[in-house]
Design a protein around this motif. Sequence first.
Motif, PDB file in Angstrom:
ATOM      1  N   ASP A 322       0.824  -0.858  -0.022  1.00 44.07           N
ATOM      2  CA  ASP A 322       0.307  -0.012  -0.523  1.00 44.07           C
ATOM      3  C   ASP A 322       0.896   1.066   0.263  1.00 44.07           C
ATOM      4  OD1 ASP A 322      -1.525   2.301   0.978  1.00 44.07           O
ATOM      5  OD2 ASP A 322      -2.580   1.326   1.932  1.00 44.07           O
ATOM      6  N   HIS A 323       0.944   1.694  -1.433  1.00 44.25           N
ATOM      7  CA  HIS A 323       1.834   2.849  -1.254  1.00 44.25           C
ATOM      8  C   HIS A 323       1.518   3.987  -0.647  1.00 44.25           C
ATOM      9  CE1 HIS A 323       4.496   0.782  -4.180  1.00 44.25           C
ATOM     10  NE2 HIS A 323       3.485   0.241  -5.166  1.00 44.25           N
ATOM     11  N   GLU A 324       0.461   3.980  -1.064  1.00 42.95           N
ATOM     12  CA  GLU A 324      -0.155   5.526  -0.165  1.00 42.95           C
ATOM     13  C   GLU A 324       0.337   5.336   1.728  1.00 42.95           C
ATOM     14  OE1 GLU A 324      -3.494   7.347  -2.319  1.00 42.95           O
ATOM     15  OE2 GLU A 324      -4.114   7.852   0.281  1.00 42.95           O
ATOM     16  N   ARG A 325      -0.572   4.206   1.942  1.00 42.18           N
ATOM     17  CA  ARG A 325       0.113   4.587   3.139  1.00 42.18           C
ATOM     18  C   ARG A 325       1.689   4.484   4.207  1.00 42.18           C
ATOM     19  NH1 ARG A 325      -3.232   1.289   7.529  1.00 42.18           N
ATOM     20  NH2 ARG A 325      -1.363  -0.287   8.153  1.00 42.18           N
ATOM     21  N   LEU A 326       2.091   3.599   3.036  1.00 43.20           N
ATOM     22  CA  LEU A 326       3.100   3.775   2.946  1.00 43.20           C
ATOM     23  C   LEU A 326       4.246   4.879   3.202  1.00 43.20           C
ATOM     24  CD1 LEU A 326       6.227   1.964   3.598  1.00 43.20           C
ATOM     25  CD2 LEU A 326       6.378   1.970   1.283  1.00 43.20           C
ATOM     26  N   GLN A 327       3.872   5.482   1.915  1.00 46.47           N
ATOM     27  CA  GLN A 327       4.368   6.647   1.707  1.00 46.47           C
ATOM     28  C   GLN A 327       3.806   7.719   3.422  1.00 46.47           C
ATOM     29  OE1 GLN A 327       3.309   9.551  -0.926  1.00 46.47           O
ATOM     30  NE2 GLN A 327       5.106   9.722  -1.817  1.00 46.47           N
ATOM     31  N   LYS A 328       3.249   8.027   3.797  1.00 46.71           N
ATOM     32  CA  LYS A 328       2.411   8.901   5.026  1.00 46.71           C
ATOM     33  C   LYS A 328       3.434   8.490   6.103  1.00 46.71           C
ATOM     34  CE  LYS A 328      -1.583   7.585   7.380  1.00 46.71           C
ATOM     35  NZ  LYS A 328      -2.274   6.594   7.518  1.00 46.71           N
ATOM     36  N   PHE A 329       3.511   6.872   6.166  1.00 48.07           N
ATOM     37  CA  PHE A 329       4.337   6.736   7.599  1.00 48.07           C
ATOM     38  C   PHE A 329       6.253   6.433   7.660  1.00 48.07           C
ATOM     39  CE2 PHE A 329       0.946   2.826   8.498  1.00 48.07           C
ATOM     40  CZ  PHE A 329       0.436   3.343   8.860  1.00 48.07           C
ATOM     41  N   GLN A 330       6.181   6.827   6.166  1.00 47.96           N
ATOM     42  CA  GLN A 330       7.524   7.372   5.759  1.00 47.96           C
ATOM     43  C   GLN A 330       7.946   8.617   6.620  1.00 47.96           C
ATOM     44  OE1 GLN A 330       7.854   6.364   1.823  1.00 47.96           O
ATOM     45  NE2 GLN A 330       9.718   4.345   2.262  1.00 47.96           N
ATOM     46  N   GLN A 331       6.748   9.637   5.589  1.00 51.56           N
ATOM     47  CA  GLN A 331       6.626  11.024   6.121  1.00 51.56           C
ATOM     48  C   GLN A 331       6.856  11.522   7.962  1.00 51.56           C
ATOM     49  OE1 GLN A 331       7.056  13.390   3.895  1.00 51.56           O
ATOM     50  NE2 GLN A 331       7.544  15.089   5.529  1.00 51.56           N
ATOM     51  N   SER A 332       6.116  10.300   8.412  1.00 54.21           N
ATOM     52  CA  SER A 332       5.406  10.563   9.956  1.00 54.21           C
ATOM     53  C   SER A 332       6.563  10.119  10.874  1.00 54.21           C
ATOM     54  CB  SER A 332       4.336  10.227  10.152  1.00 54.21           C
ATOM     55  OG  SER A 332       3.876   9.255   9.698  1.00 54.21           O
ATOM     56  N   CYS A 333       7.804   9.382  10.131  1.00 53.66           N
ATOM     57  CA  CYS A 333       8.328   8.508  10.064  1.00 53.66           C
ATOM     58  C   CYS A 333       8.405   7.755  11.412  1.00 53.66           C
ATOM     59  CB  CYS A 333       9.812   9.477  11.021  1.00 53.66           C
ATOM     60  SG  CYS A 333      11.124  10.526  10.302  1.00 53.66           S
ATOM     61  N   SER A 334       6.809   7.013  11.380  1.00 52.81           N
ATOM     62  CA  SER A 334       6.387   6.186  12.232  1.00 52.81           C
ATOM     63  C   SER A 334       7.117   4.699  11.359  1.00 52.81           C
ATOM     64  CB  SER A 334       4.724   5.593  11.525  1.00 52.81           C
ATOM     65  OG  SER A 334       4.952   6.916  11.658  1.00 52.81           O
ATOM     66  N   LEU A 335       8.056   4.114  12.144  1.00 50.35           N
ATOM     67  CA  LEU A 335       9.673   3.398  11.351  1.00 50.35           C
ATOM     68  C   LEU A 335       8.366   1.973  11.319  1.00 50.35           C
ATOM     69  CD1 LEU A 335      12.382   4.205  13.453  1.00 50.35           C
ATOM     70  CD2 LEU A 335      11.437   4.971  11.152  1.00 50.35           C
ATOM     71  N   VAL A 336       8.009   1.383  12.616  1.00 52.39           N
ATOM     72  CA  VAL A 336       7.633   0.213  12.288  1.00 52.39           C
ATOM     73  C   VAL A 336       5.762  -0.237  11.536  1.00 52.39           C
ATOM     74  CG1 VAL A 336       5.903  -1.277  14.763  1.00 52.39           C
ATOM     75  CG2 VAL A 336       7.857  -0.453  15.043  1.00 52.39           C
TER      76      VAL A 336
END
Length: 396
Positions: A322-336
């Motif tokens: 899920d690229h959209e979700r992944l990008q969001k988590f990358q942006q917020s540095c939500s590592l896990v």
Amino acid sequence: MNEQQREVAWKALDQLKVELPSWGFANTGTRFGKFIQAGAATTIEEKCSDAAQVHAVTGAAPTLALHVQWDLPNGLKDVSTVERLAQKFGIRAGSINPNIFQNQEYKYGSLGNPDAATRRVAIEHILECVKIAAALGSRDVSPWFADGSNYPGTQNMRHRIRLFEVGLREIHEALKPGQRLLIEYKPFEPAFYHTDIADWGMALQLAKHAGPQAYVLVDTGHHYQAQNIEQIVAWLLHQKMIGGFHFNDRRYADDDLTLGSIDPYQVFRIFHEIHSYEWETGATADIAYMVDQSHNLKGKIEAMIQTVCTAQELYVKAALVDHERLQKFQQSCSLVDAEETLRGGFWQDTRAVVKDWRKAKGLPEDPMQAFRESGYLERITRERGERNLGATVSYA
Ligand code: RM4
Ligand code: MN
Ligand code: MN
């Protein structure tokens, strides 16, 4: 898997084409010896026939990479034979691979050889490969250079860079519009001190110097153990310089094992970089996915079927991230959460959806079983057995 995911998977499967290597159907060995398979291919006709079997059961392998000296020993004169066989077996000629590593004259290199006459022989051979590719309608000319040296001080590495620059540029000039020159790298072997094109940086520099139709080819087995291959792929995508892959797997060095047999997560991560690039840019990465495996114990055709199916399963897994979700988590540095989103794709069992896709395309749901039931292997074992088993075993 929900409807939307199925759609994504389907689209990925429609897209993915994997090119087979003619040499992967032939008896090969290690430097300690060969174990002969009775049904292995020897002639170009047999290689085309075997490759066609893989395509028939997978629907995903319509082209065959050729090594010129092994498959077209008479060069351009053999083009009509290959054309006739392509027609007969329903597969097309794929990338054209020059042989600039095995003849006696290449003892001290091809394009990097200090001797101008030998460099000329190598360049002329590659120029003929360009013509062969054009005549066969193949897009890619894909040289692998064994050039290097074995002891410090025995060659001038800097001078040899220049020789490669000059040689590759001359070859590039001969390319027809639309053709590509794919430059492969390898850190060591057969040269054990320095290799002229040892890594992606060297291949990239040489490709850029050669001209706009030159790209880098990534052979997954041609890296040091700790190398982050997907990062190399990310760089090459960013630079729009990735031309193709040679797929195989390895545990130690250039082992040429079947794809994903040792580390499927590595292949997944490479595919992920590609899908991620395509999702972000809306562009299709124009990459030739080629197999370069030639392990000598697994059945040749079965090994190819296994690799094509593995490529499909892993390619779909990566498409399901899920690229959209992944990008969001990358942006917020939500590592896990980011890591788990990536792994979410990897842990999807894609075998069922690949089966459904095959059924819808009129292909056998289980390509390996279909091949085994076809009786083809028994037939070629009968037809080729005597000749193959009677052959002298040569130790390289
Ligand atoms: C190398 C390399 C090339 C292949 C040669 C024969 O290891 O992977 O792609 O063409 O072997
Ligand atoms: Mn290779
Ligand atoms: Mn290799």
